[in-house]
Design a protein around this motif. Structure first.
Motif, mmCIF file in Angstrom:
data_model
loop_
_atom_site.group_PDB
_atom_site.id
_atom_site.type_symbol
_atom_site.label_atom_id
_atom_site.label_comp_id
_atom_site.label_asym_id
_atom_site.label_seq_id
_atom_site.Cartn_x
_atom_site.Cartn_y
_atom_site.Cartn_z
ATOM 1 N N ALA A 39 4.918 4.365 1.788
ATOM 2 C CA ALA A 39 4.566 3.080 1.180
ATOM 3 C C ALA A 39 5.119 1.951 2.035
ATOM 4 O O ALA A 39 6.150 2.111 2.704
ATOM 5 C CB ALA A 39 5.127 2.986 -0.235
ATOM 6 N N ALA A 69 2.495 1.182 -5.124
ATOM 7 C CA ALA A 69 3.709 0.513 -4.665
ATOM 8 C C ALA A 69 3.742 -0.926 -5.164
ATOM 9 O O ALA A 69 2.700 -1.559 -5.363
ATOM 10 C CB ALA A 69 3.780 0.537 -3.143
ATOM 11 N N VAL A 97 8.066 2.470 -5.872
ATOM 12 C CA VAL A 97 6.827 3.246 -5.817
ATOM 13 C C VAL A 97 6.780 4.117 -7.053
ATOM 14 O O VAL A 97 7.775 4.752 -7.423
ATOM 15 C CB VAL A 97 6.756 4.135 -4.557
ATOM 16 N N TRP A 143 7.704 1.310 6.867
ATOM 17 C CA TRP A 143 7.328 1.960 5.618
ATOM 18 C C TRP A 143 8.499 2.748 5.073
ATOM 19 O O TRP A 143 9.480 3.025 5.762
ATOM 20 C CB TRP A 143 6.068 2.771 5.741
ATOM 21 N N TRP A 159 -5.208 2.053 -5.390
ATOM 22 C CA TRP A 159 -4.525 3.349 -5.484
ATOM 23 C C TRP A 159 -5.447 4.474 -5.940
ATOM 24 O O TRP A 159 -5.226 5.643 -5.606
ATOM 25 C CB TRP A 159 -3.306 3.264 -6.394
ATOM 26 N N LYS A 211 0.826 -1.200 0.000
ATOM 27 C CA LYS A 211 0.000 0.000 0.000
ATOM 28 C C LYS A 211 0.862 1.253 0.000
ATOM 29 O O LYS A 211 2.001 1.251 0.476
ATOM 30 C CB LYS A 211 -0.899 -0.010 1.251
ATOM 31 N N SER A 212 0.303 2.347 -0.522
ATOM 32 C CA SER A 212 0.975 3.650 -0.481
ATOM 33 C C SER A 212 -0.071 4.741 -0.610
ATOM 34 O O SER A 212 -1.205 4.494 -1.031
ATOM 35 C CB SER A 212 1.997 3.766 -1.623
ATOM 36 N N TRP A 213 0.317 5.955 -0.256
ATOM 37 C CA TRP A 213 -0.519 7.122 -0.507
ATOM 38 C C TRP A 213 0.340 8.386 -0.434
ATOM 39 O O TRP A 213 1.412 8.404 0.158
ATOM 40 C CB TRP A 213 -1.689 7.215 0.477
ATOM 41 N N SER A 261 -0.446 7.252 -6.246
ATOM 42 C CA SER A 261 0.783 6.472 -6.131
ATOM 43 C C SER A 261 0.431 4.995 -6.075
ATOM 44 O O SER A 261 -0.667 4.620 -5.646
ATOM 45 C CB SER A 261 1.573 6.872 -4.877
#
Length: 408
Positions: free
Chosen positions: A319, A374, A329, A354, A398, A298-300, A372
């Motif tokens: 991420a 990942a 990423v 992370w 995402w 996961k990422s943001w 984004s």
């Protein structure tokens, strides 16, 4: 391909095994009572500002969204670009009201019972400190992080992205404790941890107790932690002793842990048997459904969030890969049509931590949808869309996690 979020099994990271030295594991009452258990008691009327409850009054108020007495979310813009989340900005999520500060007044006297081993024993935190010590950097994330993006109105706290943080946990590896007590009893398949919160009167204990089982393979990385970010673990986050299972969703990291047992079966406590299970919208929870164990990739984005300026902009985010290290990423400033590789920031604290990231992007005036995605070291990449499920768990799509930035 399954519609359930990925629940990985089998990614062990044993790490060094000497219990005698410090080591850094870089891998590694009535209706109201029932409402309180779910964490939805409001602090004030809707037209009144919400303040921090006493047990979390030490936190930075401006960095938190107060949902209830038991749920506080880190503001997206307050996450920052550091590897370690400041303790006073970390989100709060309790399934039951926290004990009083008295439990940490003499933290070393706190007792935990160890069962399912050849020589069962009750140990104090002071005794645990003599059995081994390690520090691991690991993401703590609520299973419902991202629930606010589900269109069906999933019940529970409407977390956006702020029910997550990356912490340094210090304590004794559970594996060292088990080995000191003769090793696992025959047939052990799960690690079952029980929290020490006071249970509400008038309710069947198994319906409210915080008791979680995880696969016994987590014994390789699990930690009984008494410190968080190099300070004594506060009551707010499970002190004086918390089970930490790196790479697993927060509910498995049982606070105020009073009992740990290696068991043949999963606990029949409601929070395990039917709670925190992935199921279709409208379906009730059941033991045969996937449990919220290992986190998915996961990422943001954390900045910019609303506005930018024409020309060069630095796009930041975080991420992680759950139990798997990250590979890369990518960031898009046009809603996912085109992607560029971002650069990781800061030190790599291992597969459970992370990685903050940054991308320098030239932006023209107008609106830009910044997203984004990942990819972990095993090739698992964030999907574009969420996987709809009844409780809004495990969201790592995402598209929903992006931000729209106006550039002038």
């Amino acid at each position: 391909m399954s519609n359930a979020p990925e629940i990985r099994r089998g990614h062990d990271d044993p790490g060094p095994d000497n219990p005698g030295r410090r080591r850094m594991l870089m891998g590694s009452a009535g209706a109201m009572a029932a409402v309180s258990v779910l964490g939805f008691i409001p602090l004030a009327r809707a037209d009144e500002p919400k303040s921090l409850p006493d047990y979390a009054a030490w936190k930075e108020r401006s960095a938190l969204i107060v949902h209830s007495t038991n749920t506080m979310e880190t503001v997206r813009g307050a996450i920052g670009s550091g590897v370690v989340t400041p303790s006073d900005r970390l989100f709060v999520r309790n399934n039951l009201p926290a004990p009083s500060d008295e439990v940490t007044a003499n933290a070393d006297a706190w007792e935990v019972r160890i069962e399912g081993v050849k020589n069962p024993k009750t140990l104090t935190v002071g005794e645990l400190k003599q059995m081994g010590v390690a520090t691991v950097a690991s993401v703590l994330q609520c299973s419902g992080n991202g629930r606010a993006f589900f269109p069906h109105g999933a019940g529970g706290t409407q977390w956006s992205v702020g029910a997550a943080g990356c912490l340094l946990w210090t304590g004794v590896p559970l594996k060292d404790v088990v080995e000191a007590l003769g090793g696992p009893a025959e047939g052990a398949q799960y690690i079952t941890s029980t929290g020490g919160e006071a249970l509400p009167d008038g309710l069947e204990p198994k319906t409210v107790v915080v008791e979680r089982s995880v696969p016994v393979k987590a014994l390789e990385t699990a930690l009984l932690a008494w410190e968080m970010n190099d300070e004594s673990l506060p009551v707010t986050h499970g002190g004086p002793l918390r089970m930490v299972v790196p790479g697993y969703y927060g509910v498995n990291n049982v606070k105020y842990v009073k009992s740990i047992a290696l068991t043949e079966t999963q606990t029949d406590a409601k929070i395990q048997a039917s709670g925190y299970r992935i199921r279709d919208v409208g379906v009730k929870g059941a033991p045969d459904q996937p449990s919220m164990w290992e986190m998915n990739v996961k990422s943001w984005v954390t900045a910019p969030l609303e506005t930018g300026r024409k020309g060069r902009n630095m796009i930041y985010g975080v991420a992680f890969g759950g139990t798997v290290a990250l590979d890369k990423v990518e960031v898009s400033v046009d809603g996912g049509r085109n992607w560029k590789n971002a650069r990781f920031l800061g030190p790599d604290l291992g597969p459970f931590a992370w990685r903050p990231f940054v991308l320098a992007a030239d932006l023209e005036p107008g609106e830009h949808r910044i997203v984004s995605r990942a990819t972990d070291a095993e090739g698992n990449t964030q999907p574009e869309q969420r996987t709809d499920n009844e409780r809004g768990y495990g969201h790592n799509g995402w598209k929903d996690h992006g931000v729209t930035v106006a550039v002038s």
